[in-house]
Design a protein around this motif. Structure first.
Motif, PDB file in Angstrom:
ATOM      1  N   GLY A 175     -13.128  15.703   5.904  1.00  0.00           N
ATOM      2  CA  GLY A 175     -12.767  17.024   6.405  1.00  0.00           C
ATOM      3  C   GLY A 175     -11.579  17.566   5.627  1.00  0.00           C
ATOM      4  N   GLY A 176     -11.198  18.751   5.970  1.00  0.00           N
ATOM      5  CA  GLY A 176     -10.124  19.429   5.263  1.00  0.00           C
ATOM      6  C   GLY A 176      -8.768  19.260   5.932  1.00  0.00           C
ATOM      7  N   ALA A 198     -12.427  16.914   1.492  1.00  0.00           N
ATOM      8  CA  ALA A 198     -13.214  18.129   1.712  1.00  0.00           C
ATOM      9  C   ALA A 198     -14.229  18.277   0.581  1.00  0.00           C
ATOM     10  N   LYS A 199     -15.315  18.942   0.890  1.00  0.00           N
ATOM     11  CA  LYS A 199     -16.309  19.201  -0.147  1.00  0.00           C
ATOM     12  C   LYS A 199     -15.722  20.224  -1.107  1.00  0.00           C
ATOM     13  N   GLY A 200     -15.846  19.947  -2.387  1.00  0.00           N
ATOM     14  CA  GLY A 200     -15.338  20.862  -3.405  1.00  0.00           C
ATOM     15  C   GLY A 200     -16.150  22.141  -3.446  1.00  0.00           C
ATOM     16  N   PRO A 201     -15.672  23.135  -4.202  1.00  0.00           N
ATOM     17  CA  PRO A 201     -16.342  24.437  -4.235  1.00  0.00           C
ATOM     18  C   PRO A 201     -17.788  24.354  -4.729  1.00  0.00           C
ATOM     19  N   GLU A 202     -18.096  23.417  -5.591  1.00  0.00           N
ATOM     20  CA  GLU A 202     -19.470  23.271  -6.085  1.00  0.00           C
ATOM     21  C   GLU A 202     -20.198  22.127  -5.399  1.00  0.00           C
ATOM     22  N   ARG A 203     -19.542  21.489  -4.429  1.00  0.00           N
ATOM     23  CA  ARG A 203     -20.080  20.359  -3.673  1.00  0.00           C
ATOM     24  C   ARG A 203     -20.425  19.159  -4.561  1.00  0.00           C
ATOM     25  N   LYS A 204     -20.027  19.201  -5.819  1.00  0.00           N
ATOM     26  CA  LYS A 204     -20.255  18.061  -6.705  1.00  0.00           C
ATOM     27  C   LYS A 204     -19.045  17.140  -6.714  1.00  0.00           C
ATOM     28  N   ARG A 213     -16.482   8.029   1.762  1.00  0.00           N
ATOM     29  CA  ARG A 213     -16.961   9.150   2.569  1.00  0.00           C
ATOM     30  C   ARG A 213     -18.471   9.091   2.765  1.00  0.00           C
ATOM     31  N   ASP A 214     -19.205   8.815   1.689  1.00  0.00           N
ATOM     32  CA  ASP A 214     -20.663   8.745   1.787  1.00  0.00           C
ATOM     33  C   ASP A 214     -21.099   7.609   2.711  1.00  0.00           C
TER      34      ASP A 214
END
Length: 162
Positions: A76-77, A102-108, A140-141
């Motif tokens: 989470g953020g 947190a998930k990055g802007p490109e989710r990669k 996280r995964d």
């Protein structure tokens, strides 16, 4: 990997039902499944992810027989990271090393959001950003997989009894 023990937490729920939290443990960057734990959310109603993080951390800290980690990682953020840090401070940890993933802007890529104490820990151990991101993405995964599996089990059990 130089950091001895990392605990990573994830919350899983669907429409506020069967909410669960997972804790996975990495020792020197390697998953240690025998130390994983699951938490069924008991006190939070609805979809309050921040309150659920706090519940899971409070319940985890009620187990002094479990070794404390060097780093608490929260899926989470900033709100989730701050909630975890507050729960740790409430339990007497003066400067908890907490990091939000947190998930990055490109989710990669993952955006890592360390507390000041976590930043010091990472710097002290000389961990590179790439190495830290790689290990925490695994954590996280794994926490997500573990939580989702338990959540699905509870949901299936409910659907069979309805």
């Amino acid at each position: 990997f130089p950091i001895q023990r990392i605990e990573c937490y994830d919350i899983s729920l669907s429409a506020g039902r069967e909410a669960v939290g997972s804790m996975v443990v990495l020792r020197y960057g390697v998953p240690t499944p025998s130390e994983y734990r699951l938490f069924k959310i008991r006190t939070v109603q609805g979809t309050n992810d921040v309150a659920m993080v706090q519940e899971v951390l409070r319940r985890r800290l009620n187990h002094p027989e479990w070794s404390l980690p060097d780093l608490f990682a929260i899926d989470g953020g900033i709100p989730q990271r701050n909630a975890a840090a507050a729960a740790l401070r409430d339990a007497g940890h003066r400067r908890p090393a907490v990091l939000g993933i947190a998930k990055g802007p490109e989710r990669k890529r993952a955006d890592l959001i360390p507390s000041p104490a976590a930043r010091e820990l990472i710097r002290h151990h000389g961990v590179s950003d790439d190495e830290l991101e790689r290990v925490l993405r695994v954590a996280r995964d794994e926490a997500h997989r573990f939580a989702i599996t338990y959540h699905r089990k509870l949901r299936s059990k409910r659907l069979l009894t309805e």
